[in-house]
Design a protein around this motif. Structure first.
Motif, PDB file in Angstrom:
ATOM      1  N   ASN A 184      34.056  82.534  29.700  1.00  0.00           N
ATOM      2  CA  ASN A 184      34.840  81.408  29.228  1.00  0.00           C
ATOM      3  C   ASN A 184      33.927  80.091  28.967  1.00  0.00           C
ATOM      4  O   ASN A 184      33.799  79.466  28.062  1.00  0.00           O
ATOM      5  N   ASP A 185      32.869  79.985  29.714  1.00  0.00           N
ATOM      6  CA  ASP A 185      31.788  78.927  29.482  1.00  0.00           C
ATOM      7  C   ASP A 185      31.078  79.270  28.185  1.00  0.00           C
ATOM      8  O   ASP A 185      30.842  78.484  27.362  1.00  0.00           O
ATOM      9  N   GLU A 186      30.601  80.662  27.850  1.00  0.00           N
ATOM     10  CA  GLU A 186      30.043  80.770  26.571  1.00  0.00           C
ATOM     11  C   GLU A 186      31.048  80.762  25.607  1.00  0.00           C
ATOM     12  O   GLU A 186      30.564  80.045  24.328  1.00  0.00           O
ATOM     13  N   LYS A 187      32.283  81.110  25.586  1.00  0.00           N
ATOM     14  CA  LYS A 187      33.211  80.832  24.721  1.00  0.00           C
ATOM     15  C   LYS A 187      33.176  79.217  24.353  1.00  0.00           C
ATOM     16  O   LYS A 187      33.490  78.962  23.141  1.00  0.00           O
ATOM     17  N   SER A 188      33.288  78.468  25.396  1.00  0.00           N
ATOM     18  CA  SER A 188      33.562  76.887  25.429  1.00  0.00           C
ATOM     19  C   SER A 188      32.469  76.311  24.555  1.00  0.00           C
ATOM     20  O   SER A 188      32.571  75.633  23.707  1.00  0.00           O
ATOM     21  N   THR A 193      30.068  74.292  19.539  1.00  0.00           N
ATOM     22  CA  THR A 193      29.037  74.444  18.577  1.00  0.00           C
ATOM     23  C   THR A 193      29.965  74.373  17.040  1.00  0.00           C
ATOM     24  O   THR A 193      29.389  73.603  15.980  1.00  0.00           O
ATOM     25  N   GLN A 194      30.902  75.269  17.058  1.00  0.00           N
ATOM     26  CA  GLN A 194      31.568  75.246  15.726  1.00  0.00           C
ATOM     27  C   GLN A 194      32.220  73.890  15.539  1.00  0.00           C
ATOM     28  O   GLN A 194      32.162  73.541  14.384  1.00  0.00           O
ATOM     29  N   GLU A 195      32.861  73.366  16.365  1.00  0.00           N
ATOM     30  CA  GLU A 195      33.539  72.079  15.901  1.00  0.00           C
ATOM     31  C   GLU A 195      32.382  71.057  15.630  1.00  0.00           C
ATOM     32  O   GLU A 195      32.727  70.263  14.600  1.00  0.00           O
ATOM     33  N   SER A 196      31.274  70.965  16.333  1.00  0.00           N
ATOM     34  CA  SER A 196      30.152  70.066  15.797  1.00  0.00           C
ATOM     35  C   SER A 196      29.859  70.199  14.576  1.00  0.00           C
ATOM     36  O   SER A 196      29.520  69.483  13.844  1.00  0.00           O
TER      37      SER A 196
END
Length: 202
Positions: A184-188, A193-196
């Motif tokens: 979950n941490d890696e996915k978050s 990163t994608q949102e940024s």
């Protein structure tokens, strides 16, 4: 120069933009302001005001960079902590396996003791056929005490084995929860990163 990949562009923008707070925009504005300030022909008061504004922008960039470094250090400490937890869990699993093996050995010993008890019972039946009832009763009492002790040992072994099974189940559940947390941490982090990247692209 070769073609620049999307990953390289994203990595470069993240390095410049920090945590996505607009640092790249601030740096571009600062560079333009500095160039304009160097070529300015205005009054000293205007030049000083523009100089103070550039210092403020530079301070904001330094603050964002410091915050990013703190977050990076914190992530490193968290990774070290996860590694320690994982090592502890591995050691606990190994210990649980050893304890389970020991319990199995104790069960085998208890089975041998039970077999011996059955043989003692058969021998007691033979002894009962002898005329000396007093001696036979004494032997029966002794066998009964031994039977009670063996039953007590068997109960203790079975209770201990059940406890080890529960402990092993808890360890496996803890590992699964830790793995889910890490995923979950890696996915978050990937989502952030994608949102940024999408915000910078706008």
């Amino acid at each position: 120069m070769g073609a620049v990949t999307d990953d390289e562009v994203i990595r470069k923008r993240l390095l410049i933009d920090g945590d996505g707070a607009g640092d790249d925009r601030r740096i571009n504005v600062l560079l333009k302001s500095f160039t304009k300030w160097c070529n300015s022909t205005g009054s000293p008061e205007e030049g000083f005001t523009q100089y103070q504004r550039m210092l403020g922008t530079l301070a904001q960039c330094e603050f964002s960079m410091g915050k990013t470094l703190l977050v990076y250090d914190m992530n490193l400490r968290e990774m070290e902590n996860y590694e320690k937890i994982y090592t502890d869990i591995e050691q606990n699993i190994t210990s649980a396996h050893d304890k389970i093996s020991e319990c199995k050995k104790e069960i085998q010993r208890a089975k041998r003791i039970r077999k011996n008890r059955q043989e003692y019972d058969a021998l007691a039946k033979v002894i009962q056929q002898h005329p000396d009832r007093h001696e036979t009763l004494k032997q029966l009492e002794a066998l009964d005490k031994e039977l009670q002790q063996l039953s007590h040992i068997k109960e203790n072994v079975e209770d201990k084995l059940e406890l080890r099974k529960k402990q092993f189940h808890v360890l496996l559940s803890t590992i699964q929860e830790l793995q889910q947390t890490l995923e979950n941490d890696e996915k978050s982090e990937n989502d952030d990163t994608q949102e940024s990247s999408m915000e910078n692209g706008e």
